[in-house]
Design a protein around this motif. Sequence first.
Motif, PDB file in Angstrom:
ATOM      1  N   GLU A 169      42.167 -56.980 -37.781  1.00  0.00           N
ATOM      2  CA  GLU A 169      43.113 -56.089 -38.460  1.00  0.00           C
ATOM      3  C   GLU A 169      44.544 -56.592 -38.351  1.00  0.00           C
ATOM      4  OE1 GLU A 169      39.371 -54.194 -37.618  1.00  0.00           O
ATOM      5  OE2 GLU A 169      40.798 -55.065 -36.202  1.00  0.00           O
ATOM      6  N   ALA A 170      44.916 -57.068 -37.168  1.00  0.00           N
ATOM      7  CA  ALA A 170      46.282 -57.566 -36.959  1.00  0.00           C
ATOM      8  C   ALA A 170      46.534 -58.834 -37.786  1.00  0.00           C
ATOM      9  CB  ALA A 170      46.530 -57.842 -35.480  1.00  0.00           C
ATOM     10  N   ALA A 171      45.551 -59.733 -37.833  1.00  0.00           N
ATOM     11  CA  ALA A 171      45.702 -60.970 -38.616  1.00  0.00           C
ATOM     12  C   ALA A 171      45.830 -60.654 -40.100  1.00  0.00           C
ATOM     13  CB  ALA A 171      44.519 -61.898 -38.365  1.00  0.00           C
ATOM     14  N   TYR A 172      44.999 -59.742 -40.594  1.00  0.00           N
ATOM     15  CA  TYR A 172      45.062 -59.391 -42.019  1.00  0.00           C
ATOM     16  C   TYR A 172      46.324 -58.610 -42.360  1.00  0.00           C
ATOM     17  CZ  TYR A 172      40.498 -61.334 -43.005  1.00  0.00           C
ATOM     18  OH  TYR A 172      39.457 -62.210 -43.180  1.00  0.00           O
ATOM     19  N   ALA A 173      46.816 -57.816 -41.405  1.00  0.00           N
ATOM     20  CA  ALA A 173      48.075 -57.104 -41.632  1.00  0.00           C
ATOM     21  C   ALA A 173      49.233 -58.090 -41.753  1.00  0.00           C
ATOM     22  CB  ALA A 173      48.335 -56.114 -40.499  1.00  0.00           C
ATOM     23  N   ARG A 174      49.232 -59.120 -40.909  1.00  0.00           N
ATOM     24  CA  ARG A 174      50.276 -60.148 -40.978  1.00  0.00           C
ATOM     25  C   ARG A 174      50.175 -60.932 -42.289  1.00  0.00           C
ATOM     26  NH1 ARG A 174      55.341 -61.858 -40.117  1.00  0.00           N
ATOM     27  NH2 ARG A 174      55.430 -63.917 -39.161  1.00  0.00           N
ATOM     28  N   GLU A 175      48.946 -61.246 -42.713  1.00  0.00           N
ATOM     29  CA  GLU A 175      48.744 -61.926 -44.002  1.00  0.00           C
ATOM     30  C   GLU A 175      49.339 -61.088 -45.132  1.00  0.00           C
ATOM     31  OE1 GLU A 175      45.125 -63.386 -46.981  1.00  0.00           O
ATOM     32  OE2 GLU A 175      44.665 -62.171 -45.234  1.00  0.00           O
ATOM     33  N   LYS A 176      49.037 -59.801 -45.113  1.00  0.00           N
ATOM     34  CA  LYS A 176      49.535 -58.899 -46.158  1.00  0.00           C
ATOM     35  C   LYS A 176      51.064 -58.838 -46.138  1.00  0.00           C
ATOM     36  CE  LYS A 176      48.850 -54.234 -47.917  1.00  0.00           C
ATOM     37  NZ  LYS A 176      48.162 -52.951 -47.745  1.00  0.00           N
ATOM     38  N   GLN A 177      51.643 -58.816 -44.927  1.00  0.00           N
ATOM     39  CA  GLN A 177      53.097 -58.774 -44.798  1.00  0.00           C
ATOM     40  C   GLN A 177      53.734 -60.020 -45.422  1.00  0.00           C
ATOM     41  OE1 GLN A 177      54.687 -59.581 -40.902  1.00  0.00           O
ATOM     42  NE2 GLN A 177      56.431 -58.206 -41.244  1.00  0.00           N
ATOM     43  N   ILE A 178      53.218 -61.190 -45.085  1.00  0.00           N
ATOM     44  CA  ILE A 178      53.795 -62.430 -45.606  1.00  0.00           C
ATOM     45  C   ILE A 178      53.617 -62.516 -47.121  1.00  0.00           C
ATOM     46  CG2 ILE A 178      53.590 -64.959 -45.596  1.00  0.00           C
ATOM     47  CD1 ILE A 178      52.980 -64.697 -42.555  1.00  0.00           C
ATOM     48  N   LYS A 179      52.446 -62.131 -47.617  1.00  0.00           N
ATOM     49  CA  LYS A 179      52.222 -62.151 -49.066  1.00  0.00           C
ATOM     50  C   LYS A 179      53.145 -61.173 -49.785  1.00  0.00           C
ATOM     51  CE  LYS A 179      47.533 -63.934 -49.262  1.00  0.00           C
ATOM     52  NZ  LYS A 179      46.132 -63.662 -49.609  1.00  0.00           N
ATOM     53  N   SER A 180      53.496 -60.080 -49.123  1.00  0.00           N
ATOM     54  CA  SER A 180      54.372 -59.084 -49.755  1.00  0.00           C
ATOM     55  C   SER A 180      55.791 -59.615 -49.934  1.00  0.00           C
ATOM     56  CB  SER A 180      54.397 -57.793 -48.937  1.00  0.00           C
ATOM     57  OG  SER A 180      55.182 -57.942 -47.761  1.00  0.00           O
ATOM     58  N   TRP A 181      56.155 -60.632 -49.165  1.00  0.00           N
ATOM     59  CA  TRP A 181      57.483 -61.224 -49.318  1.00  0.00           C
ATOM     60  C   TRP A 181      57.661 -61.830 -50.699  1.00  0.00           C
ATOM     61  CZ3 TRP A 181      57.434 -64.670 -44.308  1.00  0.00           C
ATOM     62  CH2 TRP A 181      57.514 -63.851 -43.179  1.00  0.00           C
ATOM     63  N   LYS A 182      56.585 -62.406 -51.241  1.00  0.00           N
ATOM     64  CA  LYS A 182      56.652 -63.075 -52.543  1.00  0.00           C
ATOM     65  C   LYS A 182      57.842 -64.031 -52.588  1.00  0.00           C
ATOM     66  CE  LYS A 182      54.570 -59.217 -55.088  1.00  0.00           C
ATOM     67  NZ  LYS A 182      53.233 -59.514 -54.801  1.00  0.00           N
ATOM     68  N   SER A 183      58.009 -64.753 -51.482  1.00  0.00           N
ATOM     69  CA  SER A 183      59.195 -65.594 -51.352  1.00  0.00           C
ATOM     70  C   SER A 183      58.857 -66.926 -50.690  1.00  0.00           C
ATOM     71  CB  SER A 183      60.254 -64.868 -50.514  1.00  0.00           C
ATOM     72  OG  SER A 183      61.309 -65.736 -50.192  1.00  0.00           O
ATOM     73  N   ARG A 184      58.930 -67.975 -51.455  1.00  0.00           N
ATOM     74  CA  ARG A 184      58.731 -69.321 -50.917  1.00  0.00           C
ATOM     75  C   ARG A 184      59.789 -69.618 -49.856  1.00  0.00           C
ATOM     76  NH1 ARG A 184      56.560 -74.211 -53.178  1.00  0.00           N
ATOM     77  NH2 ARG A 184      57.584 -76.023 -52.278  1.00  0.00           N
ATOM     78  N   LYS A 185      61.012 -69.157 -50.108  1.00  0.00           N
ATOM     79  CA  LYS A 185      62.117 -69.386 -49.185  1.00  0.00           C
ATOM     80  C   LYS A 185      61.829 -68.795 -47.801  1.00  0.00           C
ATOM     81  CE  LYS A 185      67.129 -68.785 -48.979  1.00  0.00           C
ATOM     82  NZ  LYS A 185      68.302 -68.240 -49.670  1.00  0.00           N
ATOM     83  N   MET A 186      61.285 -67.601 -47.762  1.00  0.00           N
ATOM     84  CA  MET A 186      60.975 -66.961 -46.479  1.00  0.00           C
ATOM     85  C   MET A 186      59.798 -67.650 -45.786  1.00  0.00           C
ATOM     86  SD  MET A 186      61.737 -62.924 -47.159  1.00  0.00           S
ATOM     87  CE  MET A 186      61.331 -62.445 -45.496  1.00  0.00           C
ATOM     88  N   ILE A 187      58.823 -68.117 -46.555  1.00  0.00           N
ATOM     89  CA  ILE A 187      57.689 -68.845 -45.968  1.00  0.00           C
ATOM     90  C   ILE A 187      58.195 -70.157 -45.362  1.00  0.00           C
ATOM     91  CG2 ILE A 187      55.574 -70.117 -46.511  1.00  0.00           C
ATOM     92  CD1 ILE A 187      54.901 -67.826 -48.483  1.00  0.00           C
ATOM     93  N   LEU A 188      59.049 -70.866 -46.070  1.00  0.00           N
ATOM     94  CA  LEU A 188      59.627 -72.108 -45.544  1.00  0.00           C
ATOM     95  C   LEU A 188      60.428 -71.847 -44.270  1.00  0.00           C
ATOM     96  CD1 LEU A 188      60.777 -73.889 -48.811  1.00  0.00           C
ATOM     97  CD2 LEU A 188      59.098 -74.728 -47.169  1.00  0.00           C
TER      98      LEU A 188
END
Length: 85
Positions: A57-76
């Motif tokens: 649950e924690a791993a999938y919640a973090r995945e969802k959080q990062i995907k919600s950014w919709k930001s290449r800049k934030m991923i970088l």
Amino acid sequence: MTFYLYILYSKKLDKYYVGATQNIQKRLVSHLSNHQGFTARAKDWVVVYQETFQSKEAAYAREKQIKSWKSRKMILKLILENDNK
């Protein structure tokens, strides 16, 4: 059990892919195999970032959080901050 959030990068597509799994190496093999889906468009995916979690649950919640950014800049930024540690 240990679960992982991971980020893959394809130089060919110049794209990132965010996912969560219990076994990163097995999942990477799956991404590199012949299949349908986003990662099927390239065969040069490499793991550029990962985080460890004690629950699915924690791993999938973090995945969802990062995907919600919709930001290449934030991923970088996330990847670069990890490289500097």
